[in-house]
Design a protein around this motif. Structure first.
Motif, PDB file in Angstrom:
ATOM      1  N   GLY A 120       0.815  -1.216   0.000  1.00 30.59           N
ATOM      2  CA  GLY A 120       0.000   0.000   0.000  1.00 30.59           C
ATOM      3  C   GLY A 120       0.848   1.264   0.000  1.00 30.59           C
ATOM      4  N   ILE A 121       1.898   1.270   0.801  1.00 28.52           N
ATOM      5  CA  ILE A 121       2.791   2.429   0.838  1.00 28.52           C
ATOM      6  C   ILE A 121       3.463   2.613  -0.517  1.00 28.52           C
ATOM      7  N   ALA A 122       3.882   1.508  -1.138  1.00 26.33           N
ATOM      8  CA  ALA A 122       4.509   1.588  -2.461  1.00 26.33           C
ATOM      9  C   ALA A 122       3.541   2.169  -3.482  1.00 26.33           C
ATOM     10  N   GLN A 123       2.280   1.733  -3.451  1.00 27.27           N
ATOM     11  CA  GLN A 123       1.290   2.282  -4.380  1.00 27.27           C
ATOM     12  C   GLN A 123       1.112   3.781  -4.161  1.00 27.27           C
ATOM     13  N   SER A 124       1.069   4.182  -2.910  1.00 29.14           N
ATOM     14  CA  SER A 124       0.895   5.607  -2.602  1.00 29.14           C
ATOM     15  C   SER A 124       2.084   6.433  -3.087  1.00 29.14           C
ATOM     16  N   LEU A 125       3.287   5.937  -2.840  1.00 34.45           N
ATOM     17  CA  LEU A 125       4.487   6.669  -3.268  1.00 34.45           C
ATOM     18  C   LEU A 125       4.580   6.753  -4.789  1.00 34.45           C
ATOM     19  N   LYS A 131       1.943  12.030  -9.903  1.00 33.12           N
ATOM     20  CA  LYS A 131       1.324  13.363  -9.833  1.00 33.12           C
ATOM     21  C   LYS A 131       2.365  14.450 -10.016  1.00 33.12           C
ATOM     22  N   ARG A 132       3.519  14.285  -9.373  1.00 33.13           N
ATOM     23  CA  ARG A 132       4.593  15.283  -9.509  1.00 33.13           C
ATOM     24  C   ARG A 132       5.111  15.333 -10.939  1.00 33.13           C
ATOM     25  N   ALA A 133       5.221  14.163 -11.567  1.00 33.48           N
ATOM     26  CA  ALA A 133       5.699  14.132 -12.952  1.00 33.48           C
ATOM     27  C   ALA A 133       4.675  14.772 -13.890  1.00 33.48           C
ATOM     28  N   ASP A 134       3.384  14.582 -13.617  1.00 28.11           N
ATOM     29  CA  ASP A 134       2.346  15.198 -14.454  1.00 28.11           C
ATOM     30  C   ASP A 134       2.315  16.710 -14.274  1.00 28.11           C
TER      31      ASP A 134
END
Length: 136
Positions: A120-125, A131-134
Motif C-alpha cells: 500500500g505504501i509503495a502504491q501511494s508513493l 502526480k509530480r511528474a504530471d
C-alpha cells in the motif's frame, strides 16, 4: 476515481473474503475463550481462519488476470514486488538478529499484514511520483 469493471469485481470479492476472515477470527477467539478446545481443534481452527488469506491472494490473482488496463496492472505488480522486497529484507534482517540472539521472535502471521502495508505504501508513493511528474 473511475474504477474499471475488473476493479469493481475485485473490490466485491475482496470484501467478501475479508468479511469471512474477520468472522472466522472472531469465532476462533470466542470459541477459545468460551470453551477449552483440544490442541487438534485449535489447530484446525487456526488453519480454517487462515484460509481467507489464501482467498485474498487468489482474488488478487484473478484481478490481475481480468484487469485490461496495462498501466494499472503494471502498477499493481510493481507495488507488490516492492512490498515483497520490503518483507524479505525485513525478515532477513530480523532473522540475522534472531540468529545472533539480539532480538526475540516475531509472530510469523505478521508477514502478510507487513507485505500488505508495504504494498500500500509503495502504491501511494508511486501515485505521488506520477502526480509530480504530471505537474512538471
Amino acid at each position: 476515481m473511475n474504477r474499471t469493471p475488473a476493479a469493481q469485481r475485485y473490490l466485491r470479492r475482496f470484501t467478501v473474503v475479508t468479511a469471512a476472515y474477520v468472522l472466522l477470527i472472531a469465532a476462533n477467539v470466542g470459541v477459545s475463550w468460551a470453551f477449552d478446545p483440544s490442541q487438534t481443534i485449535l489447530g484446525l481452527m487456526a488453519i480454517v481462519a487462515a484460509l481467507p488469506i489464501v482467498g485474498m491472494l487468489i482474488v488478487l490473482g484473478i484481478y490481475l488476470r481480468e484487469e485490461s488496463d496495462e498501466f494499472v496492472r503494471d502498477r499493481i505488480v510493481l507495488s507488490m514486488l516492492i512490498g515483497l522486497g520490503v518483507l524479505l529484507s525485513l525478515s532477513s534482517i530480523l532473522g540475522m538478529l534472531q540468529f545472533e540472539g539480539l532480538v526475540g521472535e516475531l509472530p510469523v502471521f505478521l508477514a502478510f499484514p507487513i507485505w500488505c502495508g508495504a504494498w500500500g505504501i509503495a502504491q501511494s508513493l508511486l501515485a505521488l511520483r506520477d502526480k509530480r511528474a504530471d505537474a512538471a
